[in-house]
Design an enzyme around this catalytic site. Structure first.
Site: not given
Ligand code: FPP
Length: 231
Positions: A2, A19, A113
């Site tokens: 997050d 992201h 892993l």
């Molecule tokens: C939550 O942060 C994050 C996500 C919904 C996306 C997670 C995806 C990645 C880290 C990309 C890479 C993943 C892989 C497996 C290659 P948020 O957008 O809710 O952040 P915020 O709470 O600050 O808005």
């Protein structure tokens, strides 16, 4: 994982930049996990609830997963990593599904892993699916209702025979499970940090592992009982 959006906002960048930066942290934590001999690492990349995000962000995330697979699978395979995806795969588009199946097939025999990526995953969905499978087996006569126990039920969940997670790490400051592995996290140690996912790297991972190593896992026993077993 997050905090990608807030990481981007702090830099006056669009959310997708957060992201993208998050992918770098994924790489770093996968490398660190392999180096530490972690056997299973499960990443919560996209939840059942994340479909409600703006269409543009959902599309961007799906493209990012596809791109990451295209770019990283060769290296993961070289490093003996076994990849597996959990979640509602029917909801993903065919190109992504195809790439996921290829990545799983290519790495299927690897012994290092186990990297499990949760995409379109929800803990409640997982439990309902498992219940449906068990009910189907009872209805068809394959198993007797009396034979359903915790182990038989857990085997129907997405993680199947994989062990329950020992440690849950949540970045970004929130202290909740948000519909992640609801069944499997029953006895997990919980580590919450304010660090945003794109800033989560080697040092933060070490801190989480150090916290885990200090925990006494009692599973309902007393501390004295555990000490007695050690002696
Ligand atoms: C939550 O942060 C994050 C996500 C919904 C996306 C997670 C995806 C990645 C880290 C990309 C890479 C993943 C892989 C497996 C290659 P948020 O957008 O809710 O952040 P915020 O709470 O600050 O808005």
């Amino acid at each position: 994982m997050d905090g990608n959006g807030r990481w981007a906002r702090k830099r006056s960048l669009p959310r997708h930049a957060g992201h993208r930066a998050g992918v770098k942290s994924v790489r770093e934590i996968v490398e660190n996990s392999a180096r530490h001999g972690v056997q299973y690492l499960t990443l919560f990349a996209f939840s059942s609830e994340n479909w409600q995000r703006p269409e543009e962000e959902v599309g961007m995330l799906m493209s990012l997963f596809l791109e990451a697979l295209r770019r990283e699978v060769k290296e993961l395979h070289k490093n003996n990593v076994r990849l597996r995806f959990i979640g509602e795969r029917d909801r993903l588009d065919s190109k992504l599904n195809e790439k996921i199946s290829d990545a799983e097939a290519v790495t299927a025999e690897n012994t290092g892993l186990r990297l499990q990526v949760a995409v379109a995953y929800g803990g409640r969905w997982d439990i309902v699916e498992a219940a449906r499978n068990v009910a189907g087996k009872v209805a068809s006569g394959a198993i007797d209702a009396d034979a359903i126990d915790e182990a038989a039920f857990a085997a129907e969940l997405q993680l199947g025979s994989a062990p329950d997670p020992d440690l849950l790490i949540r970045t970004g400051g929130e202290q909740r499970i948000s519909n992640f592995l609801l069944w499997n996290l029953a006895y997990a140690e919980l580590w919450f940090t304010d660090v945003l996912w794109p800033d989560f790297g080697h040092a933060e991972f070490e801190a989480a592992l150090a916290y885990y190593s200090r925990r006494q896992r009692r599973y309902g026993h007393t501390g004295e009982q555990l000490e007695a077993v050690k002696c």
